[in-house]
Design a protein around this motif. Structure first.
Motif, PDB file in Angstrom:
ATOM      1  N   ASP A   1      45.473  25.103 -10.972  1.00 35.18           N
ATOM      2  CA  ASP A   1      45.161  26.437 -11.183  1.00 35.18           C
ATOM      3  C   ASP A   1      44.149  26.479 -10.481  1.00 35.18           C
ATOM      4  N   ALA A   2      42.841  26.053 -11.164  1.00 35.10           N
ATOM      5  CA  ALA A   2      41.205  25.577 -10.988  1.00 35.10           C
ATOM      6  C   ALA A   2      41.260  25.728  -9.409  1.00 35.10           C
ATOM      7  N   LEU A   3      41.331  24.714  -9.059  1.00 34.43           N
ATOM      8  CA  LEU A   3      41.961  24.608  -7.309  1.00 34.43           C
ATOM      9  C   LEU A   3      42.743  25.607  -6.605  1.00 34.43           C
ATOM     10  N   ALA A   4      44.307  26.147  -6.832  1.00 38.64           N
ATOM     11  CA  ALA A   4      44.526  27.200  -6.148  1.00 38.64           C
ATOM     12  C   ALA A   4      43.508  28.427  -6.318  1.00 38.64           C
ATOM     13  N   ALA A   5      43.030  28.675  -7.364  1.00 36.20           N
ATOM     14  CA  ALA A   5      42.192  29.928  -7.787  1.00 36.20           C
ATOM     15  C   ALA A   5      41.061  29.262  -7.065  1.00 36.20           C
ATOM     16  N   ARG A   6      40.511  28.782  -7.206  1.00 32.81           N
ATOM     17  CA  ARG A   6      39.202  28.174  -5.898  1.00 32.81           C
ATOM     18  C   ARG A   6      39.721  28.960  -4.383  1.00 32.81           C
ATOM     19  N   THR A   7      40.862  27.647  -4.117  1.00 33.14           N
ATOM     20  CA  THR A   7      41.539  27.872  -2.265  1.00 33.14           C
ATOM     21  C   THR A   7      41.856  28.896  -1.888  1.00 33.14           C
ATOM     22  N   TYR A   8      42.844  30.213  -2.914  1.00 32.94           N
ATOM     23  CA  TYR A   8      42.829  31.318  -2.497  1.00 32.94           C
ATOM     24  C   TYR A   8      41.079  32.368  -2.581  1.00 32.94           C
ATOM     25  N   ARG A   9      40.938  32.013  -3.488  1.00 34.90           N
ATOM     26  CA  ARG A   9      39.894  33.167  -3.066  1.00 34.90           C
ATOM     27  C   ARG A   9      39.095  32.603  -1.400  1.00 34.90           C
ATOM     28  N   LYS A  10      38.734  31.413  -1.907  1.00 34.71           N
ATOM     29  CA  LYS A  10      38.289  30.736  -0.532  1.00 34.71           C
ATOM     30  C   LYS A  10      38.767  31.226   0.946  1.00 34.71           C
ATOM     31  N   VAL A  11      40.301  31.521   0.865  1.00 34.55           N
ATOM     32  CA  VAL A  11      40.763  31.689   2.196  1.00 34.55           C
ATOM     33  C   VAL A  11      40.541  33.043   2.382  1.00 34.55           C
TER      34      VAL A  11
ATOM     35  N   ALA B   1      42.050  18.746  -0.297  1.00 31.03           N
ATOM     36  CA  ALA B   1      43.060  18.993  -1.137  1.00 31.03           C
ATOM     37  C   ALA B   1      43.303  20.337  -1.243  1.00 31.03           C
ATOM     38  N   GLU B   2      42.672  21.503  -0.669  1.00 31.73           N
ATOM     39  CA  GLU B   2      43.105  22.819  -0.741  1.00 31.73           C
ATOM     40  C   GLU B   2      43.465  22.521   0.673  1.00 31.73           C
ATOM     41  N   LYS B   3      44.056  21.810   1.944  1.00 30.80           N
ATOM     42  CA  LYS B   3      45.009  22.194   2.858  1.00 30.80           C
ATOM     43  C   LYS B   3      46.216  21.838   2.104  1.00 30.80           C
ATOM     44  N   GLN B   4      46.633  20.721   1.491  1.00 27.90           N
ATOM     45  CA  GLN B   4      47.969  19.993   0.602  1.00 27.90           C
ATOM     46  C   GLN B   4      47.840  21.232  -0.379  1.00 27.90           C
ATOM     47  N   LEU B   5      47.431  21.924  -1.449  1.00 24.20           N
ATOM     48  CA  LEU B   5      47.441  22.942  -1.642  1.00 24.20           C
ATOM     49  C   LEU B   5      48.345  23.778  -1.259  1.00 24.20           C
ATOM     50  N   LEU B   6      47.533  24.198  -0.027  1.00 27.84           N
ATOM     51  CA  LEU B   6      48.326  25.568   0.058  1.00 27.84           C
ATOM     52  C   LEU B   6      50.116  25.160   0.738  1.00 27.84           C
ATOM     53  N   HIS B   7      49.768  24.417   1.916  1.00 30.96           N
ATOM     54  CA  HIS B   7      51.181  23.440   2.655  1.00 30.96           C
ATOM     55  C   HIS B   7      52.016  23.545   0.756  1.00 30.96           C
ATOM     56  N   ASP B   8      52.078  22.522  -0.337  1.00 27.87           N
ATOM     57  CA  ASP B   8      52.842  22.687  -1.210  1.00 27.87           C
ATOM     58  C   ASP B   8      53.485  23.750  -1.840  1.00 27.87           C
ATOM     59  N   ARG B   9      52.952  24.813  -2.059  1.00 27.51           N
ATOM     60  CA  ARG B   9      52.927  26.076  -2.376  1.00 27.51           C
ATOM     61  C   ARG B   9      53.737  27.122  -1.473  1.00 27.51           C
ATOM     62  N   LEU B  10      53.390  26.728  -0.477  1.00 30.10           N
ATOM     63  CA  LEU B  10      54.185  27.637   1.011  1.00 30.10           C
ATOM     64  C   LEU B  10      55.427  26.170   0.726  1.00 30.10           C
ATOM     65  N   GLU B  11      55.797  25.243   0.521  1.00 30.97           N
ATOM     66  CA  GLU B  11      56.831  25.035   1.108  1.00 30.97           C
ATOM     67  C   GLU B  11      57.694  25.109  -0.230  1.00 30.97           C
TER      68      GLU B  11
END
Length: 439
Positions: free
Chosen positions: A10-20, A218-228
Motif C-alpha cells: 500500500d505504501a509503494l502504491a501510494a508513493r507510485t501513484y503520487r509520483k505518476v 518495482a513501481e513499473k511492476q506494481l502498475l502492471h499488476d494493478r492494471l492486470e
C-alpha cells in the motif's frame, strides 16, 4: 501472489501513484487549458465580432457548433491511432494543428471563412480529450480514475478562471494594435501557445509505464499488476470488450452516449453563452465581463475535485453523476427566472457549472470500467464524439429559444436536457459501486 496487499504494498502504491500523477497531470492539465480556451474563446470574441457586418447571433451559433461536426467525424479514428502509435506524437500533432487553425481564425472575413476555420479546428482537435481519458487508463486503475480525470479536467474550470479575464482584457486594450481588431488579437494570442507546447510534448510525455525511465522496476511492476488485476475483474464480470466492434455493439455504450450528450449541452451552454449572460446582467465593460465570468468556474474547480474524491473514496459512481447532473439542471432553470437579482443569477450559474463539471469528472469512470483494449479507444472516442455533438446542438438550441422567447427560456432548455440525462443515470443501470482494491 498474495491475495491481500500488505502495508508495504500500500505504501509503494501510494508513493507510485503520487509520483505518476505529479509527472503526468500538470502537463496534460496545461494542454487541456489551451485546448479548451481555443475551443470556446469564440464566446468572448463574439462581444467584439458583433460589429462586423457579416457576423450575427445566428452566425455565432452555427460557427460555435460546426466545430463539433469535424470533431465528430474524426474522433474515433483519431483515438484508435493514438492507441496504436502512442500519446506523445499524436497529442503533439493535435496541439500543433489546433493552435495554428485557432490563430488563423483571426483571418475570418465572412461567415463562410469563419465556418470553415471552425470546422477545421474541430478536425484538428479531434481525439485529444478521449485520447487523454484513454491514456489515463494505461496508468491508473478505476479506483483512482475519477480523481485523476477531475484533476485533469479542472483545466476547463481554470480556462474559465484565467482565460475569461485574459480574453476580456485583450478585447478591452488590443483594438488597433498593428492594424488588427481586438477579436483578431484574441485568436492569435490564445492560439499560438498551443503550437509551442505541442512542440515540447514529445520530450515531456511518456507513452506507457514500461517506457518510463523515471519509474523504478518495482513501481513499473506494481502498475502492471494493478492494471492486470482490473482486467481480470472485468473478464470475471463479463466485460470482455476488446475489439472495436464490441464498443458499438454494447447497449451500455449507447446509453452513455445519451447521458453524456445531455451533460455536454450544459457544459457548452455555459461556455459559449456565459459572457453574453454576464454582459446582459452585470456590465458592458469587457474586462469586467471576464472577471465576473471567472466566478462560476472558480467554484467549479473546487467542487468537482471534492465530488470526484468522494466518488473514488466510496467507489460509487451512479449517484455522484446523476445528482450532480440533476442539481446542475435545476440551477440552470433557476438562473433563467425573470426578475432574479443579479447576485442570485451568479450563484445559480456557479452551482450549475459546478454540477456539470462534477458530473463530467465522475462520468468517465463508468465506461472505462466495461471496455478494454482497442474497444476502450473506440468506445471512449465514440461516447465523447456523440456527446460532443451537443456542442453543435446546444448553441443552436440556445439561440433559437433566445430569439423566439428569451434567454430565460434558453436556460430552462439547458436544464431540461440535463434533467433527462440525470434521470437516465439514476433510474437506469449506467453505473454503480466499485469495490476499492485499497485497504
Amino acid at each position: 501472489m498474495s491475495s491481500q496487499p500488505t502495508a508495504a504494498d500500500d505504501a509503494l502504491a501510494a508513493r507510485t501513484y503520487r509520483k505518476v500523477a505529479w509527472r503526468l497531470i500538470p502537463l496534460l492539465f496545461v494542454c487541456y487549458i489551451l485546448a479548451y480556451l481555443d475551443r470556446v474563446n469564440v464566446g468572448f470574441a463574439k462581444l467584439s465580432m458583433k460589429v462586423e457586418p457579416w457576423f450575427t447571433d445566428a452566425v455565432f451559433a452555427t460557427g460555435s457548433g460546426i466545430f463539433f461536426i469535424g470533431y465528430f467525424i474524426f474522433e474515433v479514428p483519431g483515438n484508435i491511432i493514438l492507441h496504436r502509435v502512442g500519446a506523445r506524437l499524436w497529442i503533439a500533432r493535435i496541439m500543433i494543428g489546433w493552435g495554428i487553425v485557432s490563430a488563423l481564425l483571426a483571418m475570418s472575413t465572412s461567415a463562410t471563412s469563419f465556418y470553415t476555420l471552425r470546422f477545421l479546428l474541430g478536425i484538428a482537435e479531434a481525439g485529444f480529450f478521449p485520447g487523454i481519458i484513454l491514456y489515463l487508463t494505461y496508468w491508473f486503475p478505476r479506483e483512482h480514475r475519477a480523481r485523476m480525470v477531475a484533476l485533469f479536467m479542472t483545466a476547463i474550470t481554470l480556462a474559465g478562471v484565467f482565460g475569461s479575464p485574459l480574453s476580456g482584457w485583450l478585447l478591452e486594450v488590443s483594438n488597433g494594435w498593428g492594424g488588427l481588431k481586438s477579436w483578431q488579437w484574441l485568436f492569435i494570442v490564445e492560439g499560438l501557445p498551443s503550437v509551442l507546447v505541442g512542440v515540447c510534448v514529445p520530450f515531456l510525455l511518456t507513452d506507457r509505464p514500461e517506457k518510463a525511465t523515471w519509474l523504478t522496476d518495482a513501481e513499473k511492476q506494481l502498475l502492471h499488476d494493478r492494471l492486470e488485476a482490473e482486467e481480470r475483474t472485468k473478464a470475471a464480470q463479463g466485460h470482455q470488450n476488446h475489439r472495436v466492434s464490441d464498443a458499438f455493439k454494447s447497449p451500455q455504450v449507447w446509453v452513455f452516449c445519451f447521458i453524456y450528450f445531455g451533460i455536454i449541452v450544459g457544459l457548452y451552454g455555459a461556455s459559449f453563452w456565459l459572457p453574453q449572460i454576464v454582459e446582459n446582467t452585470f456590465t458592458k465593460n469587457k474586462w469586467h465581463v471576464g472577471l465576473y465570468s471567472a466566478i462560476p468556474w472558480s467554484c467549479a474547480a473546487i467542487g468537482m475535485v471534492l465530488v470526484s474524491r468522494h466518488s473514488d473514496r466510496t467507489g460509487e459512481r451512479q449517484w455522484h453523476v446523476g445528482l450532480s447532473t440533476l442539481i446542475a439542471g435545476a440551477a440552470f432553470a433557476i438562473s433563467g427566472l425573470h426578475g432574479l437579482p443579479p447576485v442570485l443569477v451568479m450563484v445559480a450559474l456557479a452551482v450549475a457549472i459546478t454540477g456539470v463539471m462534477s458530473a463530467v469528472a465522475c462520468f468517465w469512470a463508468l465506461p472505462t470500467a466495461i471496455l478494454s483494449g482497442t474497444a476502450a479507444a473506440a468506445g471512449i472516442a465514440w461516447i465523447n464524439s456523440v456527446g460532443n455533438l451537443a456542442g453543435h446542438f446546444s448553441p443552436e438550441m440556445v439561440n433559437w429559444l433566445k430569439t423566439r422567447y428569451d434567454m430565460g427560456m434558453a436556460l430552462n432548455g439547458i436544464g431540461v436536457m440535463l434533467a433527462l440525462s440525470a434521470f437516465t443515470v439514476l433510474l437506469g443501470r449506467a453505473g454503480g459501486r466499485t469495490r476499492s482494491t485499497r485497504k
